[in-house]
Design an enzyme around this catalytic site. Sequence first.
Site, PDB file in Angstrom:
ATOM      1  CE  LYS A 212      -3.506   2.865   2.949  1.00 14.07           C
ATOM      2  NZ  LYS A 212      -4.615   2.717   4.075  1.00 14.07           N
ATOM      3  CD  GLU A 218       9.432  -5.804   6.982  1.00 10.62           C
ATOM      4  OE1 GLU A 218       9.306  -4.850   6.849  1.00 10.62           O
ATOM      5  OE2 GLU A 218       9.389  -6.739   8.477  1.00 10.62           O
ATOM      6  NE  ARG A 273      -6.581  -4.337  11.067  1.00 14.10           N
ATOM      7  CZ  ARG A 273      -5.852  -3.213  11.443  1.00 14.10           C
ATOM      8  NH1 ARG A 273      -4.888  -2.327  10.236  1.00 14.10           N
ATOM      9  NH2 ARG A 273      -6.285  -2.049  11.523  1.00 14.10           N
ATOM     10  CD  GLU A 358      -1.959  -4.968  11.725  1.00  8.99           C
ATOM     11  OE1 GLU A 358      -2.464  -4.121  10.002  1.00  8.99           O
ATOM     12  OE2 GLU A 358      -0.551  -4.249  11.447  1.00  8.99           O
ATOM     13  CG  HIS A 389      -5.150 -35.967  16.235  1.00  8.08           C
ATOM     14  ND1 HIS A 389      -5.428 -37.300  16.313  1.00  8.08           N
ATOM     15  CD2 HIS A 389      -5.911 -36.080  14.853  1.00  8.08           C
ATOM     16  CE1 HIS A 389      -6.158 -38.137  15.727  1.00  8.08           C
ATOM     17  NE2 HIS A 389      -6.660 -37.101  14.967  1.00  8.08           N
ATOM     18  CE  LYS A 509       5.595  -1.342  10.105  1.00  8.67           C
ATOM     19  NZ  LYS A 509       4.627  -1.041   9.297  1.00  8.67           N
TER      20      LYS A 509
HETATM   21  O1  F6P Z   1       1.043  -2.486   2.720  1.00  7.86           O
HETATM   22  P1  F6P Z   1       2.960  -2.056   3.020  1.00  7.86           P
HETATM   23  O2  F6P Z   1       2.025  -0.672   2.400  1.00  7.86           O
HETATM   24  O3  F6P Z   1       3.669  -2.625   2.327  1.00  7.86           O
HETATM   25  O4  F6P Z   1       1.614  -2.412   4.509  1.00  7.86           O
HETATM   26  C1  F6P Z   1       1.573  -4.284   5.164  1.00  7.86           C
HETATM   27  C2  F6P Z   1       1.412  -4.279   6.078  1.00  7.86           C
HETATM   28  O5  F6P Z   1       2.395  -3.346   7.688  1.00  7.86           O
HETATM   29  C3  F6P Z   1       1.328  -3.216   8.151  1.00  7.86           C
HETATM   30  O6  F6P Z   1       1.285  -1.144   8.208  1.00  7.86           O
HETATM   31  C4  F6P Z   1       2.048  -3.078   9.662  1.00  7.86           C
HETATM   32  O7  F6P Z   1       3.037  -2.705   9.726  1.00  7.86           O
HETATM   33  C5  F6P Z   1       0.045  -3.863   7.784  1.00  7.86           C
HETATM   34  O8  F6P Z   1      -0.860  -3.176   8.664  1.00  7.86           O
HETATM   35  C6  F6P Z   1      -0.011  -3.987   6.311  1.00  7.86           C
HETATM   36  O9  F6P Z   1      -0.944  -4.745   6.528  1.00  7.86           O
END
Ligand code: F6P
Length: 548
Positions: A212, A218, A273, A358, A389, A509
Amino acid sequence: MTIPDQGLPLSRRETWKTLLAHRTAITPLTLASLFADDPFRADHMNASGAGLFFDYSKNRITKGTLELLLALARECHLPDRIEQMFSGEKINPTENRAVLHVALRSSRDDVFRVDGTNVVPEVHAVLDRMFVFARKIRSGDWRGQTGLPIRNVINIGIGGSDLGPVMAYEALRHYSRRDMNFRFVSNIDPTDFHEATRDLDPAETLFIVSSKTFTTLETMTNAQTARKWLQNALGAGAVEKHFVAVSTNTDAVRAFGINPENMFGFWDWVGGRYSMDSAIGLSTLLAVGEEHFQSLLEGFREMDHHFRLTPLEKNLPVLHGLLCVWEGTFLGSATRGVFPYDQYLKRFPAYLQQLTMESNGKHTSLDGTRVDYETGPVFWGEPGTNGQHSFYQLIHQGTRIIPSDLIGFLHPLHPTGPHHDILIANLFAQSEALAFGRTEADLQKQGVPPALIPHRICEGNRPTNVLLAEQLTPHTLGTLIAFYEHSVFTQGILWNIDSFDQWGVELGKILAQKILPELTGDPEPPLEHDSSTNALIKRYREARLSGS
Ligand SMILES: O=P(O)(O)OC[C@H]1O[C@](O)(CO)[C@@H](O)[C@@H]1O
């Protein structure tokens, strides 16, 4: 920032106090006694809608409990708050945003407005572009740098930009293209990227960078590694044919080197989410095709209509949400298990973890004060029957009560001998065993040696919800996800928290950004953390320097 006036703080309301007193009054009642007192309990403690059947009779409630919870929901203006969401009001006050994921699955003639503008045409414009793109990829018209069609699709994203796509791909595998590979890279651990790509030909691989914000550490690091992997094999110009982006951040997409024509947008009124049915679902669309994707959206839409239009007492997500509040806040259950009796839903619990935790893992109410009641529970789970199990032992005989949702389908996707009957027999058996247990008298009757009896007693009185649908289809998946989305909404309204922000993830973060150069800096920078963190950093530096 508009904060809705909730009137009296929740825990000072009369209905709240009445619920506390009611809890004390009904504590001696057990599920066994409740069923014995009312043999028709199951007939009136269920609800149906949008193709889902919801049996909530095995909850530790009476008719009076529900009436009080519904009264509390009305006092919290739940119907108005639902309408506010559907009307595009800024119900995420700490980010000053509308919350309009329901517009993502609108039909073309619906109207959903944000700041006075109907967003439905934009939603469908993106969907239409996605459909065109998916046709090209799936038909082989879209060629990679060397002229080969795309056979491998790798979604790079994390959190909401990963969990929804992974869950939906696994859930809908039955409907997906089996001659293509769909993989998902989320973790910054390079193992994730390595394992996803080790046996793939870059010339046949498409990366979807889903983020987004297009700034998530990452995702951007993995995207850079992917770009290098591709360019090493196919040359610098290969990005155009092998990378597309899903984001709200056009500038960052362009700066990364992806042509904005190959970008599929969404909007700040879609929470991460809540985004799996936006362009974030591009990998799902590529896997299952347009018809199934449309049917997924229709499933969402059907549950949206149910949620918006059905009276609270028959409204599935509302009832589920109220029961979660009852169990978690009033009866003190700290976790909720979710056990889909369907192997295709193996990632559904992980998806729900983000959706629920979240959203509702918050300790501050909308007026900025700390809540004095428990909010969102820990969500966790595994598919049945596997869980039976391993950890079900604790649910049956442990000292903690774990309310659970058991999800099943009436018709299997792979009718094979007795498998499905056995699967469903187990689902029903667990719900029965958890509720009614096994008494001392039962065991004596069975001739169990007296010394063993205490070990074999199951106390019962463990609550479950049972959710049944006809079959796991794209449509059903949509209704199921929307069911949980709206349950989460309901819970958030009752707890008077902002279910749509996620400030809690920020601090870690920021600290990681501070620590990163401290791990590698030369000379060693001064470490100003606590003694534990300083020592951990030193230990890592030493290992890194010695190469051991
Ligand atoms: O789509 P983005 O901006 O990479 O964010 C990934 C995820 O990181 C978060 O902001 C949490 O760190 C989530 O709410 C979100 O889904």
